[in-house]
Scaffold this motif. Structure first.
Motif, PDB file in Angstrom:
ATOM      1  N   GLY A 193       0.777  -1.226  -0.001  1.00 28.31           N
ATOM      2  CA  GLY A 193      -0.059   0.054  -0.057  1.00 28.31           C
ATOM      3  C   GLY A 193       0.816   1.159  -0.085  1.00 28.31           C
ATOM      4  N   SER A 194       0.163   2.469  -0.160  1.00 31.10           N
ATOM      5  CA  SER A 194       1.029   3.680  -0.282  1.00 31.10           C
ATOM      6  C   SER A 194       0.161   4.977   0.459  1.00 31.10           C
ATOM      7  N   PRO A 195       0.816   5.332   1.546  1.00 32.87           N
ATOM      8  CA  PRO A 195      -0.270   6.513   1.789  1.00 32.87           C
ATOM      9  C   PRO A 195       0.013   7.864   1.383  1.00 32.87           C
ATOM     10  N   SER A 196       1.049   7.692   0.231  1.00 31.91           N
ATOM     11  CA  SER A 196       1.305   9.143  -0.211  1.00 31.91           C
ATOM     12  C   SER A 196       0.455   9.202  -1.637  1.00 31.91           C
ATOM     13  N   HIS A 197       0.344   8.098  -2.335  1.00 31.00           N
ATOM     14  CA  HIS A 197      -0.115   8.157  -3.765  1.00 31.00           C
ATOM     15  C   HIS A 197      -1.206   6.992  -3.989  1.00 31.00           C
ATOM     16  N   PRO A 198      -2.229   7.006  -4.666  1.00 29.90           N
ATOM     17  CA  PRO A 198      -3.075   6.116  -5.102  1.00 29.90           C
ATOM     18  C   PRO A 198      -2.321   5.219  -6.129  1.00 29.90           C
ATOM     19  N   LEU A 199      -2.345   3.906  -6.078  1.00 28.08           N
ATOM     20  CA  LEU A 199      -1.580   3.001  -6.943  1.00 28.08           C
ATOM     21  C   LEU A 199      -2.482   2.198  -7.846  1.00 28.08           C
ATOM     22  N   SER A 200      -1.737   1.774  -8.861  1.00 31.64           N
ATOM     23  CA  SER A 200      -2.388   0.713  -9.771  1.00 31.64           C
ATOM     24  C   SER A 200      -1.356  -0.598  -9.865  1.00 31.64           C
ATOM     25  N   MET A 201      -1.749  -1.511  -9.513  1.00 30.54           N
ATOM     26  CA  MET A 201      -0.971  -2.935  -9.367  1.00 30.54           C
ATOM     27  C   MET A 201      -1.597  -3.961  -9.900  1.00 30.54           C
ATOM     28  N   VAL A 404      12.921   8.733  16.974  1.00 33.23           N
ATOM     29  CA  VAL A 404      12.246   9.899  16.174  1.00 33.23           C
ATOM     30  C   VAL A 404      11.077   9.382  15.368  1.00 33.23           C
ATOM     31  N   VAL A 405       9.935  10.022  15.508  1.00 34.45           N
ATOM     32  CA  VAL A 405       8.818   9.705  14.494  1.00 34.45           C
ATOM     33  C   VAL A 405       8.784  11.126  13.488  1.00 34.45           C
ATOM     34  N   GLY A 406       9.072  11.012  12.192  1.00 34.61           N
ATOM     35  CA  GLY A 406       9.184  11.627  11.166  1.00 34.61           C
ATOM     36  C   GLY A 406       7.798  12.009  10.770  1.00 34.61           C
ATOM     37  N   VAL A 430       5.780   8.736   9.643  1.00 32.32           N
ATOM     38  CA  VAL A 430       4.173   8.778   9.185  1.00 32.32           C
ATOM     39  C   VAL A 430       3.772   9.965   8.367  1.00 32.32           C
ATOM     40  N   ALA A 431       3.324   9.367   7.179  1.00 36.31           N
ATOM     41  CA  ALA A 431       2.816  10.435   6.246  1.00 36.31           C
ATOM     42  C   ALA A 431       1.556  11.099   6.512  1.00 36.31           C
TER      43      ALA A 431
END
Length: 826
Positions: A193-201, A404-406, A430-431
């Motif tokens: 999965g990706s928290p930053s972008h919608p994916l096509s798999m 650290v939690v970035g 964490v994005a």
């Protein structure tokens, strides 16, 4: 005749763009990730230009090669010593030739200099790199950085950048971003999965030859890091060997172990420090609130914690570490609710110094009570600072592990990982829009892992490396430990990771792996050499001859070497003048500084925090006390609601103000003649752990105003200047289920007693007067607070003891520790 203009990429303001976009391709096999980044440049002007663009590559990535296409001409260059490359580039530009210089900057970023690009000419730069990903808590996290966010501080003085290497940002630019990844082998069957972008798999092939092909489901831009998370991954220790490409017979080895470390026996003690500087505005501070809510909810009874926030200044919620209880947990959630990114610049050094010095005696006493209980620091930040060298040195000197939690869409991964690793801590990210629970659980697992006093690798008998990278200062259950080594001949056998606990006599086996057959893997070999160069550069300084020789021999870009390409132009194609300097601006990260918010499309396995989630989801004991967390939206602060006989707060609590100055100090001199000044420490306290009225200040205010104006609720107490620590003590400790109006009325009337005011005001010292008052309290002759409600009796009884320990300029310790003074004195 109408002149036709060809299509061109422009800013939103209509200006021509010199960066047309980027395309990223990569393949992931086990933990080895190999990728190429293609950047497309163009000269839209009618003159020759020199384009300069600074960009990021991933943390610990090794640049393996550079391919260049100018127009339809394929060109190649070489890695040479830094000064030679810089001089060669300038000479080429002065002679009218085309030149490309690629530099690795001291802060880990890269700068490409593209000189003498002709009008209308295009250039495609293709960078090939590789990196080893780290298994963390049964998962892998792949980050493709696309943008460098603005950072606090002086980039030249603090980060050692040259003026042309400093990133410039433009709100009006937008660069397209394309991506295609191939995930091979067993990883293709992981949860992705990706928290930053919608994916096509889509899955290609079957069995061992299968691969998952991942691409963006919709158009992307260079305004946020691409993040790919692989969960439920089976971890195995491994030791890979690769033949050296320069030295015949030599071998490079990558070892990666997946240790199992038991939890520590002592309770957790952690100081939590959250970044509230201006760069955290918007998505970042909202994500930080959610992370803190999960952290506070995840603390166990008896564990200790403190809460601090920083920017230009540092503010501590308490003077010492709180022992986790229902009261301190609720107070922590309320404190988290009010967090804003309103403290200016990111003065991280001062914040670390102040926070790590907090409550040193308390940490020692904790150790004496319950065995070895070292205090760690948990930092929540986006890491956008230039002064990383000084910050790391400060953290190292203070002797605490920093975890650290970035936070953010483009957190400074290199800065944060270095800060954690150099202090024997760990890092997680964490994005915006990403569920924080997983990261928090991973961090708690690390914090609660048993500490190892030392780590070492045991190689097979008779095998000794020529060089080996340093092992980390700590090891955590479920996190991989990676090391590089170089041998003069092929090693054979089993390599073991051994650790020794503090005060333990015998070492423990943490992991082992068999050295596999030697492979012709030039990427793996050059990555090992790059690790050796980094060690030499850090240990021997910028003039390390050995590091320079290795970098040139293996064609590796480093702080000591640059990539240089020169194309000799025909005389007719050379410009008559020096090219115009054009800096390629960077996009601002999405959601940075409150400028917009990320448009999420989260994979189901990365679902964000659910609205109106019950506290049982966090394992919070708040439910047992009749409290729960209520989120109007995912980023809202918790509103603490109570059951039992507590009165409804109504509109009063919902209209809580944010004033820090009491009413009598906000009025004009004519209206409040004779009222004490704010700069008098007897009446007003302005310390990092408490800002507000002192006990004497509150009694003075009450004595100076008619009873009809006295506060009737928490919001009104806050408006006149009573600090958060006192309000939390009233609500979470003194109340014990009673309504807000009753508790506040009892407290105000107790503080308004003439005996209390005179004792605090006495020039002979408050101690003797208040001790005498306490004796009168015991005899039942003082504090005749009138309350018809029988529920007021236990409150007044505890308040009688409370006022007996007051001091004019400071509230009792029980206020800051959120405990009941009656219990302590009894």
């Amino acid at each position: 005749m109408m002149k036709q203009q060809s299509a061109r990429l422009e800013t939103r303001a209509g200006e021509a763009l010199t960066l047309k976009g980027a395309r990223f391709e990569g393949s992931l096999r086990s933990t080895l990730f190999e990728a190429s980044l293609e950047q497309r440049f163009a000269n839209p002007f009618d003159r020759h230009v020199e384009l300069i663009y600074t960009f990021p590559l991933p943390w610990a990535a090794v640049l393996l090669g550079v391919d260049v296409l100018i127009g339809d001409r394929r060109l190649s260059g070489a890695v040479v010593e830094r000064k030679q490359a810089e001089q060669g580039y300038e000479d080429a530009i002065a002679e009218g030739n085309t030149a490309i210089l690629l530099e690795q900057n001291l802060d880990g970023s890269y700068t490409v200099n593209l000189g003498n690009l002709a009008p209308g000419e295009t250039c495609v730069l293709r960078l090939r790199y590789a990196q080893v990903l780290q298994f963390e808590q049964q998962g892998l996290r792949l980050v493709v950085p696309t943008v460098i966010a603005p950072r606090y501080g002086d980039p030249v003085a603090d980060a050692g950048l040259k003026p042309h290497q400093v990133v410039e940002h433009d709100l009006m630019v937008a660069y397209p971003f394309e991506l295609s990844l191939r995930i091979e082998g067993a990883l293709a069957r992981a949860r992705i999965g990706s928290p930053s972008h919608p994916l096509s798999m889509r899955l290609k092939g079957e069995g061992e030859t299968s691969a998952m092909v991942v691409s963006l489901a919709r158009d992307g831009q260079l305004d946020r890091d691409f993040i790919l998370v692989l969960d439920e991954v089976v971890q195995d220790s491994l030791a890979l060997c690769a033949q050296d490409t320069v030295q015949p017979g030599a071998v490079s080895v990558l070892t990666s172990f997946c240790p199992r470390v038991p939890a520590a026996e002592h309770p957790l003690a952690v100081k939590i420090l959250v970044d509230c500087s201006g760069s955290m505005q918007g998505d970042s501070i909202a994500t930080a609130r959610r992370a803190l809510q999960a952290i506070v909810a995840g603390l166990r009874e008896g564990e200790r914690f403190s809460l601090s926030r920083f920017g230009n200044t540092v503010e501590h919620r308490s003077r010492a570490l709180w022992r986790t209880s229902a009261a301190t947990r609720l107070a922590g959630q309320r404190w988290t609710a009010g967090l804003q990114a309103d403290l200016g610049g990111t003065e991280m050094e001062k914040a670390l110094d102040s926070t790590l010095a907090l409550a040193g005696d308390a940490a020692v006493s904790l150790g004496a009570e319950e065995g070895a209980a070292p205090v760690d620091l948990l930092l929540i930040t986006d890491g956008q600072i230039h002064a990383i060298e000084r910050t790391v040195a400060k953290a190292r000197a203070l002797g605490h592990r920093v975890f650290v939690v970035g936070i953010g869409s483009a957190s400074a991964e290199g800065v944060l990982r270095r800060l954690a690793e150099e202090t024997a801590g760990a890092c997680d990210f964490v994005a915006p829009g990403e569920a924080v629970q997983s990261a928090v659980l991973r961090m708690f697992a690390r914090l609660r892992s048993q500490r190892m006093a030392s780590l070492e690798l045991a190689w097979p008998a008779g095998v000794k490396p020529v060089w080996m990278s340093a092992l980390p200062g700590s090891v955590f259950d479920g996190d991989a430990v990676t090391a590089w080594a170089r041998f003069a001949q092929v090693p054979d056998g089993t390599v073991r990771l051994v650790g020794r606990r503090a005060h333990a006599m015998a070492p423990e086996l943490l992991g082992e792996a068999s050295l596999t057959a030697v492979e012709h893997d030039s990427a793996l070999n050059r990555m090992a050499v790059a690790a050796q160069i980094e060690t030499l550069f850090a240990g021997e300084g910028a003039h390390s001859r050995q590091a320079l020789e290795l970098a040139v021999a293996y064609q590796l870009v480093s702080p000591l070497t640059h990539f240089l390409l020169v194309e000799t132009r025909a005389e007719a194609g050379k410009p008559a003048d020096m090219p115009d300097l054009v800096k390629v601006p960077s996009m601002l990260p999405a959601g940075f500084g409150g400028l917009g918010s990320l448009d999420f499309c989260i994979d189901p396995c990365m679902a964000p925090l659910t609205v109106n989630e019950a506290p049982e989801h966090y394992g919070s004991p708040a439910a047992a006390s009749g409290a729960y967390l209520d989120f109007d939206d995912p980023f809202d602060a918790p509103v603490v609601l109570r059951s039992g006989r507590r009165a409804d707060r109504g509109d009063t609590a919902n209209k809580a103000g944010t004033y820090d100055i009491p009413a009598f100090l906000r009025r004009s001199a004519n209206q409040d003649a004779g009222q004490p000044p704010r700069d008098d420490p007897r009446y007003w306290c302005a310390e990092p752990h408490y800002t507000g009225l002192t006990p004497l200040g509150l009694t003075q205010w009450l004595r100076s105003h008619p009873q009809a104006e006295w506060p009737q609720g928490h919001a009104e107490l806050r408006r006149i200047g009573v600090g958060a620590a006192v309000l939390d003590w009233l609500e979470f400790v003194l109340a014990e289920g009673e309504g807000e109006a009753l508790v506040v009325a009892c407290f105000v009337q107790a503080m308004a007693q003439r005996d209390v005011h005179e004792a605090l005001l006495s020039d002979t010292g408050t101690l003797g007067r208040l001790e005498a008052l306490a004796q009168r309290v015991a005899a039942g002759a003082a504090l005749k607070v009138i309350q018809a409600d029988p529920a007021a009796e236990p409150i007044n009884a505890r308040l009688q003891v409370f006022v007996a320990v007051l001091r004019a300029q400071s509230w009792p310790d029980c206020v800051f520790e959120l405990r009941d003074e009656v219990t302590v004195l009894g």
